[in-house]
Motif scaffolding. Structure first.
Motif: not given
Length: 474
Positions: A10-17, A248-252, A283-289
């Motif tokens: 993600g734009a603020s953290s990463g993870r291995v799951m 998350g950091t962004w909202s889709l 079909f979406l729009k990026n909204v500041m999250g």
């Protein structure tokens, strides 16, 4: 039972799951989590992709025996390789200022209407096409790889471009589902930069011997490598009459469709048509999250989000409202100060407490969701009965309730780790698990994950008035 590893950045953290998938089983556990974020070097904002690669390897080494690996990340950013396959420089962050004013110059060569007709993409100043127009290393580059494709290349030595992430570049023909050579030529991007496209579920290669410290020969599978594409796979919807917010950091905020909507109305409303798994369209729009709230917390030095949310829940409603997509909220910085300046410019008294500021941010986000979702339903002619909130923001109870109130729809919150789950499900199907379509994958998510339901409360007229304050009358 399949044991697969999802690298989810993600734009603020990463993870291995680590995921386990079998008959009636879908289990997920976190192996390794690590920081991700912008690094400023001189006057440029970068991603530390070498740190991401090292952290990914550290997490995969802890996973034990696995059947495969899949990688997803945020969109639009890329690395450039030279003729020897070496990285030319750390990828530049989409929030860097190098694209300021670039979009307008590109639109002098290709009109916004022509761009939308080909790509169906929302106009955002940091789209890949505009980053490339500002790129100083383009003349030295042989290959462009999106972030998951770059990490996969380092694991396997194989070059390619996964479709869901390629569809975010604004160089991809959304109807032909191929790179647009005409568009690339007109904006000065050589087609040699753009690798062969591959579908989610394709085995892109196997882990190289010795180079990674991992078990050689482990398949690396192309998943929905745009993290939102993976997230939408894991939306636990029971039928097609749903909308989603990948929060998350962004909202889709958007719908899942069978074909793109390329009308003038969709373009003017700035909706995007991005590729999804199994040929679907997001079909979406990026909204500041939650970025605005995250930056407020950073400036305040406040780690206790639950306490902030409890205080915000008791703050007066609709006292102060902002447009969360205003350009001043895009770059890192002193977000509380920017909120105050935005309020003064709109004739409002700035929030007088942290609780009031948090309430302001969350109510404003809910209003943006309401406006976006209603517009999407009208433009796509798709009625919606339920709104699924997935990702980290699904844990924010105040935001989920405000979203239900604002949109006038029941909200089903969860799963939290939707992108990792979607990543794992696509891998499991590629390995032979009986998950023939998205419906089967989503049924497995519903059967194995607890969701929280929020019913709309309050008065719709209050939200109508609040929306009018922020966005004006329609």
């Amino acid at each position: 039972m399949r044991r697969v590893a999802a690298v989810d950045l993600g734009a603020s953290s990463g993870r291995v799951m680590l995921g386990s998938v079998g008959d009636g089983t879908l289990e997920l556990s976190e192996i390794h989590r690590f920081w991700n974020g912008p690094v400023r070097l001189c006057d440029t904002l970068h991603w530390d992709v070498l740190h991401l690669y090292h952290s990914m390897l550290s997490g995969l080494a802890q996973a034990g025996p696995i059947d495969s690996i899949g990688i997803d990340s945020w969109a639009v950013d890329y690395g450039l390789l030279d003729t020897s396959g070496r990285l030319l420089g750390n990828p530049i962050h989409y929030r860097d200022s190098r694209t300021d004013g670039v979009m307008e110059k590109v639109l002098e060569r290709v009109s916004a209407a022509e761009l939308y007709e080909i790509t169906g993409l929302q106009q955002l100043p940091f789209n890949t096409i505009y980053q490339l127009a500002a790129e100083g290393l383009l003349g030295q580059a042989e290959t462009l790889l999106m972030i998951p494709d770059l990490l996969g290349y380092w694991l396997t030595g194989e070059v390619g471009a996964e479709r869901t992430n390629a569809s975010t570049t604004q160089l991809y023909d959304v109807r032909a589902q191929a790179w647009s050579s005409e568009l690339a030529e007109r904006v000065g991007v050589s087609m040699k930069l753009l690798p062969e496209l591959r579908d989610p579920g394709t085995v892109l290669g196997t882990v190289l011997p010795d180079a990674t410290g991992l078990a050689a020969g482990t398949p690396v599978i192309a998943v929905g490598s745009h993290d939102t594409a993976s997230s939408v796979v894991a939306v636990p919807a029971a039928d097609e009459r749903f909308a989603y917010i990948s929060s998350g950091t962004w909202s889709l905020v958007g719908l899942e469709l069978d074909s793109p909507v390329l009308t003038a109305e969709a373009r003017e409303a700035n909706f995007t048509n991005e590729g999804g798994v199994d040929g679907r369209i997001r079909f979406l729009k990026n909204v500041m999250g939650l970025w605005i709230l995250q930056e407020c917390q950073r400036v305040w030095g406040a780690d206790d989000l639950p306490a902030l949310l409890r205080e915000a829940a008791g703050a007066p409603p609709f006292a102060v409202l902002i447009d969360p997509d205003a350009p001043e909220f895009l770059a890192p910085g002193n977000m509380p100060q920017r909120i105050g300046e935005h309020c003064r410019a709109s004739g409002q008294e700035p929030p007088q407490s942290r609780a009031a500021a948090v309430r302001c941010v969350l109510e404003s986000l809910a209003l943006a969701y309401r406006r976006t979702l209603r517009s999407a339903q009208t433009i796509a002619d798709r009625p919606v009965d339920v709104l699924h909130v997935i990702g980290g923001g699904s844990q924010n109870e105040l935001l989920c309730q405000l979203t239900a109130d604002a949109c006038g729809l029941p909200v089903l919150a969860g799963p939290v780790e939707a992108s990792a789950l979607g990543n794992i499900l696509v891998q499991a199907r590629a390995l032979g698990e009986p998950l023939p379509d998205l419906g089967a994958m989503r049924a497995l998510v519903r059967a194995t994950h607890r969701l929280r339901r929020y019913e709309p409360q309050g008065k719709p007229a209050d939200w109508d008035a609040a929306e009018s304050r922020v966005f004006g009358t329609r």
